[in-house]
Design a protein around this motif. Structure first.
Motif, PDB file in Angstrom:
ATOM      1  N   GLY A   1       3.084   8.949  -5.389  1.00  0.00           N
ATOM      2  CA  GLY A   1       3.275   8.608  -3.985  1.00  0.00           C
ATOM      3  C   GLY A   1       4.559   7.899  -3.643  1.00  0.00           C
ATOM      4  N   ALA A   2       5.460   7.728  -4.612  1.00  0.00           N
ATOM      5  CA  ALA A   2       6.763   7.155  -4.272  1.00  0.00           C
ATOM      6  C   ALA A   2       7.620   8.216  -3.599  1.00  0.00           C
TER       7      ALA A   2
ATOM      8  N   ARG B   1       7.074   1.588  -2.584  1.00  0.00           N
ATOM      9  CA  ARG B   1       6.363   1.524  -1.295  1.00  0.00           C
ATOM     10  C   ARG B   1       7.100   0.677  -0.261  1.00  0.00           C
ATOM     11  N   ASP B   2       7.982  -0.219  -0.732  1.00  0.00           N
ATOM     12  CA  ASP B   2       8.742  -1.063   0.184  1.00  0.00           C
ATOM     13  C   ASP B   2      10.147  -0.534   0.435  1.00  0.00           C
ATOM     14  N   GLY B   3      10.461   0.627  -0.145  1.00  0.00           N
ATOM     15  CA  GLY B   3      11.785   1.205   0.046  1.00  0.00           C
ATOM     16  C   GLY B   3      12.823   0.701  -0.926  1.00  0.00           C
ATOM     17  N   ARG B   4      12.409  -0.024  -1.965  1.00  0.00           N
ATOM     18  CA  ARG B   4      13.358  -0.526  -2.954  1.00  0.00           C
ATOM     19  C   ARG B   4      13.696   0.566  -3.961  1.00  0.00           C
TER      20      ARG B   4
ATOM     21  N   ALA C   1       8.938   6.631   6.909  1.00  0.00           N
ATOM     22  CA  ALA C   1      10.250   6.028   7.188  1.00  0.00           C
ATOM     23  C   ALA C   1      10.423   4.713   6.449  1.00  0.00           C
ATOM     24  N   LYS C   2       9.371   3.913   6.369  1.00  0.00           N
ATOM     25  CA  LYS C   2       9.470   2.617   5.700  1.00  0.00           C
ATOM     26  C   LYS C   2       9.767   2.783   4.213  1.00  0.00           C
TER      27      LYS C   2
END
Length: 433
Positions: free
Chosen positions: A260-261, A312-315, A228-229
């Motif tokens: 993994g994105a 990984r941070d949702g950007r 979700a993140k």
């Protein structure tokens, strides 16, 4: 072609020196059949220097793509279905193509099971066409050709089901690739679970995965790939290895780019495959997570739209470098709203969930089809969800449409007669009988 030089030119010639041109069907057959025989040691299509993903580029010797073997099986099955439709609706009896392709139409299980036999047949074909073709053509009965392609597709699918399924307790998925050491890339191993979304997409879309396997794939994707993140389904789990016998993607930091994105293109294709198979709630989740992440500006830091991937941070990253937007629209139009062309006709078979209708129970879409502009309105007065409703009645500009297998059908002949600048189609949904 070791005999080629600049005087020959860049167009294929026959033995008489004339330029050889093939039909669309001939080109499609050639592409599909050559791939069928171009297999590695596990009898799947060789990966060569890369697959759909150019970062899987370090398994040229022993790499194999189970994912693309699934895809080509689906392609062969679709091509067989199209041939049958051409025979039934348009009276096709024979298909014609260059004589050299005959060797690729072998249809014996012994050949399919034998890696060396496949490779030898392909070698023979390539040798006969390496410089110029004879120009002679052969004819094959359309029904026999369709049956031939179906046999090949069914063999590929059954081979993958037997050899590549990874079974867990309540979960499971397909291995997608073999690396340059000839080892399966996915499964339960010492470094943890290894799972890639790509193989699951093509297994589901091609119907290599049966319904039970598709349900298990969804469970596995939700458990191992959904984050979700990060904004949705990651393209693979963390292999915790710089796996250079597979591709440079494993040199990227986990959560970035193809390693993994949340890779939008493959997530949308996953959704499309699920919709095609009737797993609508699961497909909706995949689409909606991308939309929600993109629209959350404080996290995505992009204008609304679909980027190539979310890190990984949702950007959102590489906002214009993506085919995901076109796949997203394709899925919304042809699967979610269910408005699509079938052999020239306009067919409407919606797969909307009840929360996708407005307060009045309506949903609508505007689009162009066959050079005509349409506004399609779906009425759902009982607020039913997908699976509970069916198409009850439909009309175009006030004139009723045929209802076939819970689909509204506007025939091509009627489309040609429409004259308005915008043609209005009203579809009423009711409780499934």
């Amino acid at each position: 072609d070791t005999h080629w030089d600049s005087t020959y030119g860049v167009r294929q010639k026959n033995q008489s020196g004339e330029i050889y041109e093939g039909t669309v069907l001939e080109h499609l057959l050639l592409q599909m059949l050559c791939a069928f025989y171009e297999v590695g040691e596990h009898n799947h299509i060789r990966l060569r220097g890369a697959g759909w993903n150019d970062a899987l580029d370090m398994a040229p010797d022993r790499g194999e793509s189970v994912a693309f073997t699934c895809a080509y099986a689906g392609n062969l099955m679709q091509l067989a279905q199209l041939l049958m439709q051409l025979a039934e609706r348009f009276g096709w009896k024979q298909a014609e193509f260059m004589e050299e392709m005959g060797v690729l139409l072998q249809d014996e299980a012994e050949v399919y099971d034998s890696i060396s036999a496949k490779q030898e047949l392909l070698r023979q074909y390539v040798q006969t066409v390496s410089h110029q073709v004879s120009g002679r053509r052969m004819s094959v009965d359309v029904n026999e050709l369709a049956e031939n392609l179906r046999h090949k597709a069914a063999w590929m699918q059954e081979h993958i089901r037997k050899t590549e399924w990874i079974q867990g307790d309540q979960e499971g998925w397909f291995n997608s690739y073999y690396d340059n050491h000839g080892n399966a890339v996915e499964g339960y191993c010492g470094q943890g679970v290894r799972m890639m979304l790509t193989g699951q997409v093509f297994a589901v879309m091609s119907k290599t995965a049966d319904d039970q396997q598709t349900r298990q794939i969804c469970k596995s994707a939700d458990r191992y790939l959904y984050d979700a993140k990060a904004g949705g389904y990651r393209i693979n789990t963390n292999f915790n290895e710089e796996k250079y016998d597979m591709g440079r993607m494993f040199g990227f930091a986990y959560g970035e780019k193809e390693n993994g994105a949340v890779f939008s293109h493959m997530t949308v294709m996953y959704a499309n495959a699920l919709y095609q198979r009737g797993f609508v709630r699961e497909g909706y989740r995949a689409l909606q997570t991308l939309a929600d992440t993109a629209m959350n500006f404080t996290v995505s830091k992009i204008y609304p739209g679909i980027p190539e991937y979310f890190n990984r941070d949702g950007r959102g990253m590489y906002h214009y470098l993506t085919g995901a937007a076109s796949w997203y629209m394709l899925t919304m139009v042809t699967e979610v709203f269910g408005v699509r062309g079938e052999i020239g006709d306009l067919v409407i078979r919606p797969k909307l969930l009840k929360e996708q209708f407005d307060e009045q129970g309506d949903a609508w879409i505007c689009l162009t089809f066959a050079n005509k502009r349409f506004r399609v309105v779906l009425h759902n007065p009982d607020r039913l969800t997908y699976g509970a409703y069916q198409v009850m009645e439909a009309a175009c500009d006030g004139v009723g449409l045929q209802i076939q297998r819970s689909s509204a059908v506007l025939e091509r002949s009627r489309i040609k007669e429409l004259t308005g600048s915008i043609c209005s189609i009203e579809v009423t949904l009711g409780r499934r009988l």
